[in-house]
Design a protein around this motif. Structure first.
Motif, PDB file in Angstrom:
ATOM      1  N   ALA A 183      37.574 -87.212  17.607  1.00 48.30           N
ATOM      2  CA  ALA A 183      37.084 -86.094  16.996  1.00 48.30           C
ATOM      3  C   ALA A 183      35.978 -86.509  15.820  1.00 48.30           C
ATOM      4  O   ALA A 183      34.805 -86.024  15.872  1.00 48.30           O
ATOM      5  N   ALA A 184      36.569 -87.649  15.346  1.00 48.01           N
ATOM      6  CA  ALA A 184      35.363 -88.259  14.367  1.00 48.01           C
ATOM      7  C   ALA A 184      34.000 -88.831  15.307  1.00 48.01           C
ATOM      8  O   ALA A 184      33.015 -88.827  14.906  1.00 48.01           O
ATOM      9  N   PHE A 185      34.480 -89.550  16.202  1.00 50.97           N
ATOM     10  CA  PHE A 185      33.109 -90.104  17.275  1.00 50.97           C
ATOM     11  C   PHE A 185      32.269 -88.978  17.580  1.00 50.97           C
ATOM     12  O   PHE A 185      31.220 -89.049  17.562  1.00 50.97           O
ATOM     13  N   LEU A 186      32.982 -87.920  18.274  1.00 51.76           N
ATOM     14  CA  LEU A 186      32.219 -86.645  18.795  1.00 51.76           C
ATOM     15  C   LEU A 186      31.428 -85.814  17.843  1.00 51.76           C
ATOM     16  O   LEU A 186      30.182 -85.469  17.884  1.00 51.76           O
ATOM     17  N   ASP A 187      31.969 -85.674  16.580  1.00 54.30           N
ATOM     18  CA  ASP A 187      31.319 -84.957  15.611  1.00 54.30           C
ATOM     19  C   ASP A 187      29.828 -85.907  15.226  1.00 54.30           C
ATOM     20  O   ASP A 187      28.997 -85.278  15.151  1.00 54.30           O
ATOM     21  N   LYS A 188      30.178 -87.133  14.922  1.00 58.19           N
ATOM     22  CA  LYS A 188      28.870 -87.884  14.416  1.00 58.19           C
ATOM     23  C   LYS A 188      27.899 -88.005  15.772  1.00 58.19           C
ATOM     24  O   LYS A 188      26.863 -87.857  15.517  1.00 58.19           O
TER      25      LYS A 188
ATOM     26  N   ILE B  93      23.530 -78.853  14.965  1.00 58.88           N
ATOM     27  CA  ILE B  93      24.793 -78.419  15.461  1.00 58.88           C
ATOM     28  C   ILE B  93      25.327 -77.169  14.711  1.00 58.88           C
ATOM     29  O   ILE B  93      25.731 -76.271  15.398  1.00 58.88           O
ATOM     30  N   THR B  94      25.006 -76.857  13.526  1.00 56.54           N
ATOM     31  CA  THR B  94      25.415 -76.024  12.746  1.00 56.54           C
ATOM     32  C   THR B  94      24.872 -74.647  12.942  1.00 56.54           C
ATOM     33  O   THR B  94      25.255 -73.634  12.380  1.00 56.54           O
ATOM     34  N   ASP B  95      23.563 -74.473  13.836  1.00 53.96           N
ATOM     35  CA  ASP B  95      22.977 -73.330  14.084  1.00 53.96           C
ATOM     36  C   ASP B  95      23.991 -72.637  15.223  1.00 53.96           C
ATOM     37  O   ASP B  95      23.670 -71.476  15.493  1.00 53.96           O
ATOM     38  N   ALA B  96      24.915 -73.379  15.672  1.00 53.43           N
ATOM     39  CA  ALA B  96      25.758 -72.703  16.732  1.00 53.43           C
ATOM     40  C   ALA B  96      27.174 -72.662  16.149  1.00 53.43           C
ATOM     41  O   ALA B  96      27.276 -73.059  15.356  1.00 53.43           O
ATOM     42  N   PRO B  97      27.908 -71.383  16.861  1.00 53.06           N
ATOM     43  CA  PRO B  97      29.121 -71.037  16.150  1.00 53.06           C
ATOM     44  C   PRO B  97      30.215 -72.395  16.125  1.00 53.06           C
ATOM     45  O   PRO B  97      30.343 -72.849  17.218  1.00 53.06           O
ATOM     46  N   SER B  98      30.782 -72.675  15.266  1.00 56.22           N
ATOM     47  CA  SER B  98      31.730 -73.903  15.156  1.00 56.22           C
ATOM     48  C   SER B  98      32.829 -73.750  16.406  1.00 56.22           C
ATOM     49  O   SER B  98      33.138 -74.679  16.747  1.00 56.22           O
ATOM     50  N   SER B  99      33.153 -72.407  16.688  1.00 49.70           N
ATOM     51  CA  SER B  99      34.127 -72.511  17.581  1.00 49.70           C
ATOM     52  C   SER B  99      33.550 -72.604  19.178  1.00 49.70           C
ATOM     53  O   SER B  99      34.301 -73.317  20.106  1.00 49.70           O
ATOM     54  N   PHE B 100      32.323 -72.472  19.327  1.00 47.76           N
ATOM     55  CA  PHE B 100      31.633 -72.752  20.612  1.00 47.76           C
ATOM     56  C   PHE B 100      31.585 -74.263  20.714  1.00 47.76           C
ATOM     57  O   PHE B 100      31.813 -74.738  21.621  1.00 47.76           O
ATOM     58  N   ILE B 101      31.196 -75.007  19.552  1.00 48.87           N
ATOM     59  CA  ILE B 101      30.964 -76.552  19.666  1.00 48.87           C
ATOM     60  C   ILE B 101      32.329 -77.134  19.671  1.00 48.87           C
ATOM     61  O   ILE B 101      32.470 -78.013  20.590  1.00 48.87           O
ATOM     62  N   ASN B 102      33.384 -76.477  19.195  1.00 44.78           N
ATOM     63  CA  ASN B 102      34.875 -77.026  19.506  1.00 44.78           C
ATOM     64  C   ASN B 102      35.156 -77.001  20.969  1.00 44.78           C
ATOM     65  O   ASN B 102      35.986 -78.036  21.501  1.00 44.78           O
ATOM     66  N   ILE B 103      34.733 -75.811  21.692  1.00 43.41           N
ATOM     67  CA  ILE B 103      35.185 -75.739  23.086  1.00 43.41           C
ATOM     68  C   ILE B 103      34.135 -76.927  23.872  1.00 43.41           C
ATOM     69  O   ILE B 103      34.903 -77.479  24.677  1.00 43.41           O
TER      70      ILE B 103
END
Length: 254
Positions: A150-155, A183-193
């Motif tokens: 999670a940390a790697f992909l977030d960064k 990245i924050t321009d997109a919904p966080s739920s979408f990015i998590n998927i």
């Protein structure tokens, strides 16, 4: 990579600049597997990390990601699990290679060799291009339950979008330029998927080499002929190639 002394690029800072300006690299692995091809390659946009930008010796690390459904990704995961004996993120034992190529490349006809061709005829056509090759060890982040993944992909996603939006597209948000997409321009739920569908790769660079093959090995007259020949084509590609040959020719003479 084959090097002639006229073509080799040894300046580490120049090689780092080349990667950042041409971040789409081909990841190449040779992983013995009963389920997937041994030799695989995938085009991936990369982020290059360097601790000291002023250093001309630090090689740095590359960060990228690819789709979990990609057979290349599955082969890397299989290799890590086989070598470690566990289903967890890990580092491949085999060396990997990433190849970056420059945007300016072209066939070079012998008709451009205005000095040698008329006098001896001992000329042959060639191809001009520039490339950088990166060798190293890859750590694969495929375990979606691990905090390190999670940390790697977030960064990775934040830094990649920042680099490409600002430095590739020129979207800086100043001087009338559009603001970069974030990245924050997109919904966080979408990015998590999306993050669940990708695997991260981090390469510790052990060797970095490159070349600019831009007719530097030719005589002054033939180099000028190549420049004039590409300019005479009257195309954008021709003008870019002429400029590249002129730049490298001047560097050789200097």
């Amino acid at each position: 990579m084959y090097f002639r002394s006229a073509h080799v690029e040894t300046d580490i800072s120049e090689l780092r600049r080349f990667i950042r300006e041409n971040p789409l690299g081909i990841l190449i692995t040779t992983l013995p597997s009963p389920n997937y091809p041994t030799l695989q390659c995938t085009h991936i946009p990369w982020v290059l990390d360097v601790l000291d930008e002023d250093s001309n010796t630090e090689l740095g690390t590359l960060r990228g990601h690819l789709a979990k459904q990609n057979p290349h990704c599955k082969a890397m995961q299989e290799a890590v699990e086989r070598e470690s004996g566990t289903v967890a993120n890990g580092t491949l034992q085999q060396e990997v290679l990433v190849v970056f190529t420059g945007p300016v490349q072209s066939y070079v006809t012998t008709k451009f060799y205005t000095e040698t061709k008329p006098t001896t005829g001992k000329v042959a056509p060639t191809w001009n291009y520039s490339a950088v090759q990166v060798y190293g060890r890859a750590t694969v982040f495929f375990d979606t339950k691990a905090e390190s993944t999670a940390a790697f992909l977030d960064k990775q996603l934040v830094d990649l979008s920042e680099h490409t939006e600002r430095n590739i597209m020129g979207y800086t948000g100043v001087d009338g330029r559009p603001a970069p997409w974030e990245i924050t321009d997109a919904p966080s739920s979408f990015i998590n998927i999306l993050k669940k569908a990708i695997t991260g790769v981090e390469i510790t660079i052990d060797r970095l080499e490159g070349k600019h093959k831009m007719s530097q090995e030719l005589s002054v007259g033939d180099r000028e002929g190549v420049i004039q020949g590409f300019e005479a084509l009257g195309t954008d590609d021709g003008r870019r190639m002429a400029a590249a040959v002129r730049e490298r020719s001047a560097m050789k003479d200097a």
